[in-house]
Every structure is written in structure tokens, then in C-alpha cells.
Design an enzyme around this catalytic site. Sequence first.
Site, short mmCIF file in Angstrom:
data_model
loop_
_atom_site.label_atom_id
_atom_site.label_comp_id
_atom_site.label_asym_id
_atom_site.label_seq_id
_atom_site.Cartn_x
_atom_site.Cartn_y
_atom_site.Cartn_z
N HIS A 62 0.81 -1.22 0.00
CA HIS A 62 0.00 0.00 0.00
C HIS A 62 0.85 1.27 0.00
O HIS A 62 0.35 2.35 -0.34
CB HIS A 62 -0.99 0.00 1.17
CG HIS A 62 -0.39 0.32 2.50
ND1 HIS A 62 -0.07 -0.64 3.44
CD2 HIS A 62 -0.07 1.52 3.08
CE1 HIS A 62 0.43 -0.06 4.51
NE2 HIS A 62 0.44 1.25 4.33
N ASP A 92 0.08 -7.50 1.41
CA ASP A 92 0.52 -6.11 1.60
C ASP A 92 2.04 -6.00 1.62
O ASP A 92 2.61 -5.26 2.43
CB ASP A 92 -0.07 -5.50 2.87
CG ASP A 92 0.01 -3.98 2.87
OD1 ASP A 92 0.14 -3.39 1.78
OD2 ASP A 92 -0.04 -3.37 3.96
N GLY A 166 3.62 6.51 8.24
CA GLY A 166 5.01 6.58 7.78
C GLY A 166 5.84 5.41 8.26
O GLY A 166 6.89 5.11 7.70
N ASN A 167 5.36 4.72 9.30
CA ASN A 167 6.04 3.51 9.77
C ASN A 167 5.79 2.33 8.84
O ASN A 167 6.51 1.33 8.89
CB ASN A 167 5.57 3.11 11.17
CG ASN A 167 6.42 3.69 12.28
OD1 ASN A 167 5.93 4.46 13.10
ND2 ASN A 167 7.69 3.34 12.31
N SER A 168 4.75 2.40 8.02
CA SER A 168 4.38 1.28 7.16
C SER A 168 5.56 0.84 6.30
O SER A 168 6.20 1.66 5.63
CB SER A 168 3.21 1.66 6.25
OG SER A 168 2.04 1.85 7.00
N LEU A 220 -7.41 -23.08 -1.22
CA LEU A 220 -8.14 -24.15 -0.54
C LEU A 220 -9.56 -23.74 -0.19
O LEU A 220 -10.42 -24.59 -0.01
CB LEU A 220 -7.41 -24.55 0.75
CG LEU A 220 -6.08 -25.27 0.57
CD1 LEU A 220 -5.47 -25.58 1.93
CD2 LEU A 220 -6.25 -26.55 -0.24
N GLY A 221 -9.80 -22.43 -0.06
CA GLY A 221 -11.13 -21.99 0.31
C GLY A 221 -11.43 -22.25 1.77
O GLY A 221 -12.49 -22.80 2.12
#
Length: 315
Positions: A62, A92, A166-168, A220-221
Site C-alpha cells: 500500500h 501487503d 510513515g512507519n508502514s 483451498l477456500g
Amino acid sequence: MAYDIAEWPDEPLDPYSAQVAHAFETVGPAVVHIGAVQANGRAGTGSGVIFAPDGYLITNSHVVAGAVQLTASLTDGRRFAARLVGDDPATDLAVLRLDAAGLPHAEFGRSSRLRVGQLVVAIGNPLGFQATVTAGIVSALGRTLRSPSGRLIESVIQTDAPLNPGNSGGALVDGRGRVVGVNTAMIGQAQGLCFAIGGDTAVDVTARLMRDGRVRRARLGLSGQTTPLDPRLARRLRRPEGSAVTVSEATVGGPAALAGLLAGDVILEFAGETIFSVDDLHRLLTADIAEAPIAMLVMRRASLETLTVVPGVDD
């Protein structure tokens, strides 16, 4: 009475401070500030971790989604253009490449060996303040978190090491200076509820992105979570680690449900390999096994059953 700072004794750090300082000194130089410019001119920022000296780094999907220009700034002041190698919105995670060599880089540790209560250190660039370190503990393991793509990410680490925008994409580090997670989210209305993608998942996804630029998976669902086994049961089953995957739900009409898997079943083996965690399942669910019959050993109540599942393809 005035004190001359130069005369203060060089006292050793207490054990807690020593671990935090060691983690920061070891990994801090490998944590970068990422600038991402969108096509409409809007700019965003985040963090990333260099994991190879020839310029490969990992961050959150992201952070870089939709960016037409990417840059990475090191703590020593150097700034490089960055190229997107591949991203995986389902976890992500994304991999970037800098045109540089001999860069400081961090090593990954095993997130599956973390324990609740263990010290962890978050390093990143919150609100643009570069090379910021916060510390806390592992609050919980095996959490699920919904990714920007809408898919649930399994085996997420919950920590109370404070995070801010901003840590992401920054590093979650253990006391030995090994990256055990990639910081990804916080709950802004709460205190001390922060989350990181487990290091085991990050290592697996990174390898696939570097090879193919994307991650194709078998499906696998089902939804499940890593759960501990009773120590006596683990010994009876001769399992070196006392955990497995408990099924929370099997999607109606999905491969797992068609194979007869039920909520509450405990997955012990898949494709001949022992399953200790959801990360183990993720690692095995490659596109190579899609649409092929796979044996799965499960525990249902007090009995063991072998089911045959035919995974689908998750495009």
C-alpha cells in the site's frame, strides 16, 4: 551543584536498553524512507528495509501502490531512485530495487519462533521523522488482518511498539537484531494495537516476487489460524513443535469443503509436509499444485483422517 558531563562515568546499559540499542544499531542503517508520487501529483511516504547489499528492499504494497515515481533515502543521506520489482496486495508486501551496491542490509529471523511477551523494536519513519525507534512486546501471534486487496492476511504479529503514519513498511526487530516482521498497520483509535506481517511470510513472498514479479497461489477456500496443541498430544503425534492449523471456516463449494473439511478440524500435514502454522500452508499453496489431488492429514475430535483436496487457482 553543576556536573561536568565529560566527567560522567560511561555506565553500561541495562539489559532491556542494551537489546533495544543493539536492534537499532544493527538494523537502523538498512531502514529507508520511501517517497511515492502518484500520477495526479500527490505524494506519500513510508518505510522500507534493505535485505540485500545489491539494493533489494521490502516494503508494504500500500506504500507503493499506483506510484509513478519512487525514491528511497538512507540514514546516511544518500538518495536513490527505486524501481518496483513486484508487489503482492494479498499480503501487503512489495519489493523494490535500488541501482546501488554495497548497501547496509538486514537479516530476517523466524517469526514462527516468537513468543508472546518477547521484546520487539519497530524502526521506521513516522510522520517523516527518519530512523525513529520504538520498543514494546509481542502482544499476540496468529492474528488476521484484512489487506488493502480485501484478502485476510494470516499469522500477523500484534505488538504494542508504537507506530504512526510513515512507519508502514518498516522493520519489526527482535533483541538479536533480526527482522521478524514488516510493520503494516495500527488502529488509530486505540493505544498499543499495532500489526506486522510475519517475517516468515515476508521471506517467502519476497522470493516469489524477485523470481516472478507476482505471487500466484493455489486456493483451498478456508480460513484458519495457528493454534497450540496439548503438549501430551504433540508428543503422542511425535511433532517437534506443539502447534498446527485449526480450521475456522470452509467456504461452501470451495476445494476444502468439497474434500470434506469441517470447521474445527486441525490440519496436521499437507502434501506430505508437517503443518505447524498458517505460514506453512501459505508456503505450500503455490500455483504448481493447483488442480492436482493433494493428501491432507487432519485431526477431527480424537481421530485422524486423511482427506484428498484438489486446490483451485487464486488469480
